[in-house]
Write a protein that holds these residues in place. Sequence first.
Motif, PDB file in Angstrom:
ATOM      1  N   ASN A  83      36.985  43.579  38.545  1.00 28.43           N
ATOM      2  CA  ASN A  83      35.575  43.218  38.384  1.00 28.43           C
ATOM      3  C   ASN A  83      35.179  43.078  36.919  1.00 28.43           C
ATOM      4  O   ASN A  83      34.542  42.096  36.522  1.00 28.43           O
ATOM      5  CB  ASN A  83      34.673  44.240  39.081  1.00 28.43           C
ATOM      6  N   GLN A  84      35.548  44.066  36.115  1.00 30.77           N
ATOM      7  CA  GLN A  84      35.155  44.033  34.708  1.00 30.77           C
ATOM      8  C   GLN A  84      35.789  42.869  33.967  1.00 30.77           C
ATOM      9  O   GLN A  84      35.107  42.142  33.232  1.00 30.77           O
ATOM     10  CB  GLN A  84      35.527  45.353  34.021  1.00 30.77           C
ATOM     11  N   CYS A  85      37.076  42.678  34.142  1.00 30.37           N
ATOM     12  CA  CYS A  85      37.756  41.614  33.403  1.00 30.37           C
ATOM     13  C   CYS A  85      37.348  40.235  33.923  1.00 30.37           C
ATOM     14  O   CYS A  85      37.224  39.292  33.139  1.00 30.37           O
ATOM     15  CB  CYS A  85      39.267  41.815  33.454  1.00 30.37           C
ATOM     16  N   HIS A  86      37.123  40.098  35.208  1.00 29.44           N
ATOM     17  CA  HIS A  86      36.666  38.812  35.750  1.00 29.44           C
ATOM     18  C   HIS A  86      35.293  38.478  35.191  1.00 29.44           C
ATOM     19  O   HIS A  86      35.049  37.352  34.747  1.00 29.44           O
ATOM     20  CB  HIS A  86      36.634  38.852  37.278  1.00 29.44           C
ATOM     21  N   ASN A  87      34.385  39.446  35.211  1.00 33.20           N
ATOM     22  CA  ASN A  87      33.038  39.207  34.685  1.00 33.20           C
ATOM     23  C   ASN A  87      33.052  38.874  33.203  1.00 33.20           C
ATOM     24  O   ASN A  87      32.268  38.053  32.733  1.00 33.20           O
ATOM     25  CB  ASN A  87      32.140  40.414  34.938  1.00 33.20           C
ATOM     26  N   LYS A  88      33.949  39.494  32.454  1.00 25.60           N
ATOM     27  CA  LYS A  88      34.001  39.274  31.011  1.00 25.60           C
ATOM     28  C   LYS A  88      34.690  37.961  30.646  1.00 25.60           C
ATOM     29  O   LYS A  88      34.266  37.287  29.714  1.00 25.60           O
ATOM     30  CB  LYS A  88      34.748  40.442  30.355  1.00 25.60           C
ATOM     31  N   CYS A  89      35.726  37.585  31.384  1.00 29.42           N
ATOM     32  CA  CYS A  89      36.615  36.517  30.926  1.00 29.42           C
ATOM     33  C   CYS A  89      36.513  35.193  31.676  1.00 29.42           C
ATOM     34  O   CYS A  89      36.911  34.162  31.139  1.00 29.42           O
ATOM     35  CB  CYS A  89      38.066  36.994  31.013  1.00 29.42           C
TER      36      CYS A  89
ATOM     37  N   SER B 186      34.513  32.137  33.432  1.00 28.81           N
ATOM     38  CA  SER B 186      33.231  31.448  33.511  1.00 28.81           C
ATOM     39  C   SER B 186      32.782  31.357  34.963  1.00 28.81           C
ATOM     40  O   SER B 186      33.589  31.084  35.860  1.00 28.81           O
ATOM     41  CB  SER B 186      33.362  30.047  32.912  1.00 28.81           C
ATOM     42  N   LYS B 187      31.509  31.561  35.195  1.00 22.59           N
ATOM     43  CA  LYS B 187      30.960  31.507  36.562  1.00 22.59           C
ATOM     44  C   LYS B 187      30.808  30.072  37.072  1.00 22.59           C
ATOM     45  O   LYS B 187      30.558  29.852  38.239  1.00 22.59           O
ATOM     46  CB  LYS B 187      29.596  32.202  36.624  1.00 22.59           C
TER      47      LYS B 187
ATOM     48  N   GLU C 281      40.877  31.838  28.926  1.00 24.17           N
ATOM     49  CA  GLU C 281      40.602  32.846  29.950  1.00 24.17           C
ATOM     50  C   GLU C 281      41.806  33.758  30.149  1.00 24.17           C
ATOM     51  O   GLU C 281      41.656  34.980  30.276  1.00 24.17           O
ATOM     52  CB  GLU C 281      40.239  32.165  31.274  1.00 24.17           C
TER      53      GLU C 281
ATOM     54  N   CYS D 139      41.908  42.168  28.052  1.00 26.80           N
ATOM     55  CA  CYS D 139      41.040  43.045  28.828  1.00 26.80           C
ATOM     56  C   CYS D 139      41.867  44.058  29.624  1.00 26.80           C
ATOM     57  O   CYS D 139      41.584  45.255  29.609  1.00 26.80           O
ATOM     58  CB  CYS D 139      40.164  42.207  29.771  1.00 26.80           C
TER      59      CYS D 139
END
Length: 90
Positions: free
Chosen positions: A35-41, A43-44, A55, A62
């Motif tokens: 969750n943390q690395c996906h949210n940080k790295c 793009s939505k 990415e 991360c």
Amino acid sequence: MFGLGGAPQVTSQQKLQAAEAELDMVTGMFNALVNQCHNKCISKQYNESDVTKQEALCLDRCVAKYFETNVQVGENMQKLGQSGAFMGRK
């Protein structure tokens, strides 16, 4: 070994409970990492179907930082536990 100072015997049920607790902890850590690395790295907007080089580099860093931090926290908690200072036991 009653009264002879031997270590208490661990039952199969206790071993199974300990293994389940460890699996839950590892699963929780993995989910938090994702969750943390996906949210940080990532793009939505998902402009590309593949992970970009930028990415991928961000994800690598991360994950490395997450594991390094986790190891350091574990080592510090172990030291506190050994010193008796953990949870106010000292």
